[in-house]
Design a protein around this motif. Structure first.
Motif, PDB file in Angstrom:
ATOM      1  N   ALA A 173       0.814  -1.217   0.000  1.00 58.55           N
ATOM      2  CA  ALA A 173       0.000   0.000   0.000  1.00 58.55           C
ATOM      3  C   ALA A 173       0.845   1.264   0.000  1.00 58.55           C
ATOM      4  N   ASN A 174       1.729   1.381   0.959  1.00 55.36           N
ATOM      5  CA  ASN A 174       2.595   2.560   1.071  1.00 55.36           C
ATOM      6  C   ASN A 174       3.880   2.148   1.762  1.00 55.36           C
ATOM      7  N   ASP A 175       4.920   2.929   1.557  1.00 51.45           N
ATOM      8  CA  ASP A 175       6.179   2.656   2.240  1.00 51.45           C
ATOM      9  C   ASP A 175       6.027   2.968   3.723  1.00 51.45           C
ATOM     10  N   VAL A 176       6.925   2.396   4.511  1.00 49.48           N
ATOM     11  CA  VAL A 176       6.960   2.657   5.947  1.00 49.48           C
ATOM     12  C   VAL A 176       8.389   3.072   6.290  1.00 49.48           C
ATOM     13  N   TYR A 177       8.512   4.192   6.998  1.00 50.92           N
ATOM     14  CA  TYR A 177       9.827   4.694   7.384  1.00 50.92           C
ATOM     15  C   TYR A 177      10.149   4.232   8.797  1.00 50.92           C
ATOM     16  N   GLU A 178      11.305   3.592   8.940  1.00 53.40           N
ATOM     17  CA  GLU A 178      11.776   3.159  10.254  1.00 53.40           C
ATOM     18  C   GLU A 178      12.719   4.234  10.786  1.00 53.40           C
ATOM     19  N   ILE A 196       2.680   8.410   4.471  1.00 53.96           N
ATOM     20  CA  ILE A 196       1.433   8.961   3.940  1.00 53.96           C
ATOM     21  C   ILE A 196       1.409  10.450   4.269  1.00 53.96           C
ATOM     22  N   LYS A 197       0.625  11.211   3.511  1.00 55.91           N
ATOM     23  CA  LYS A 197       0.592  12.666   3.656  1.00 55.91           C
ATOM     24  C   LYS A 197       0.192  13.121   5.053  1.00 55.91           C
ATOM     25  N   GLN A 198      -0.653  12.357   5.734  1.00 57.01           N
ATOM     26  CA  GLN A 198      -1.087  12.732   7.082  1.00 57.01           C
ATOM     27  C   GLN A 198       0.054  12.630   8.088  1.00 57.01           C
ATOM     28  N   CYS A 199       1.061  11.855   7.772  1.00 55.58           N
ATOM     29  CA  CYS A 199       2.159  11.604   8.710  1.00 55.58           C
ATOM     30  C   CYS A 199       3.458  12.299   8.270  1.00 55.58           C
ATOM     31  N   ILE A 200       3.787  12.238   7.016  1.00 56.40           N
ATOM     32  CA  ILE A 200       5.017  12.856   6.502  1.00 56.40           C
ATOM     33  C   ILE A 200       4.643  14.231   5.952  1.00 56.40           C
ATOM     34  N   LEU A 201       4.980  15.275   6.698  1.00 57.50           N
ATOM     35  CA  LEU A 201       4.541  16.625   6.350  1.00 57.50           C
ATOM     36  C   LEU A 201       5.466  17.317   5.351  1.00 57.50           C
ATOM     37  N   ASP A 202       6.765  17.083   5.485  1.00 56.77           N
ATOM     38  CA  ASP A 202       7.706  17.749   4.598  1.00 56.77           C
ATOM     39  C   ASP A 202       8.996  16.945   4.541  1.00 56.77           C
ATOM     40  N   VAL A 203       9.566  16.835   3.344  1.00 60.14           N
ATOM     41  CA  VAL A 203      10.851  16.179   3.161  1.00 60.14           C
ATOM     42  C   VAL A 203      11.761  17.155   2.432  1.00 60.14           C
ATOM     43  N   ASP A 204      12.892  17.459   3.051  1.00 62.35           N
ATOM     44  CA  ASP A 204      13.876  18.377   2.472  1.00 62.35           C
ATOM     45  C   ASP A 204      15.183  17.598   2.299  1.00 62.35           C
ATOM     46  N   MET A 256      13.366  15.960   7.690  1.00 60.42           N
ATOM     47  CA  MET A 256      11.995  15.538   7.440  1.00 60.42           C
ATOM     48  C   MET A 256      11.137  15.999   8.611  1.00 60.42           C
ATOM     49  N   LYS A 257       9.962  16.552   8.295  1.00 62.39           N
ATOM     50  CA  LYS A 257       9.023  16.954   9.341  1.00 62.39           C
ATOM     51  C   LYS A 257       7.865  15.971   9.316  1.00 62.39           C
TER      52      LYS A 257
END
Length: 169
Positions: A126-131, A145-153, A159-160
């Protein structure tokens, strides 16, 4: 950021005419059709190999490299990774990142509080999971997912994230 990105690994020779069976580590296995060359990491050196032929067999890619015409010349590279330069990498869409670029990114919550470092990306259906390894040593799994990962720089290696209810219980 990594200059070279892995697209596969040689698993074994395929036949006796210098072809190899490659396990692809890219999401788009058809990308091998467009590749002109790959870089073989032997562990001691990196060799640029020109691709002469591409076939697909089950979950594998069968590659034929120019200058390798028998099993003896290619067999020693069993288990070795195949890489491409960034300019030969697939073009990413919006909010898509290479896993190699995400590993080691510092993770902060929405208030700017440092949480830890992204250690691994787990690819699921379904989606990746970040450890993420938190400062206290805990490993926390965050859905990508967008609800959890707000910003990636990627440039600033930050990452926010929003920690959803129940993730830290």
């Amino acid at each position: 950021m990594e200059d070279l990105l892995q697209v596969g690994a040689i698993t074994q020779p395929h036949g006796i005419h210098g072809e190899v069976k490659v396990f692809p580590t890219t999401n788009d296995v058809r990308r091998f059709k467009a590749l002109k060359e790959v870089i073989l990491d032997t562990g001691r050196e990196k060799l640029t190999l020109e691709i002469e032929g591409v076939k697909f067999f089950k979950q594998y890619v069968i590659l034929k490299f120019k200058g390798f015409d028998n099993i003896n010349g290619i067999e020693k590279y069993k288990g070795k990774p195949l890489l491409v330069t960034r300019e030969n990498a697939v073009k990413l869409g919006r909010d898509e990142y290479f896993i190699a670029d995400l590993i080691g990114v510092e993770v902060y919550d929405e208030d700017g509080q440092y949480l830890g470092v992204l250690k691994n990306v787990i690819e699921t259906g379904a989606n990746d999971v970040y450890e993420v390894t938190f400062e206290d040593g805990r490993d926390v799994l965050l859905p990508a997912i967008k609800q959890c990962i707000l910003d990636v720089d990627i440039e600033n290696r930050r990452m926010k994230v929003h920690i959803m209810e129940g993730l830290l219980d």
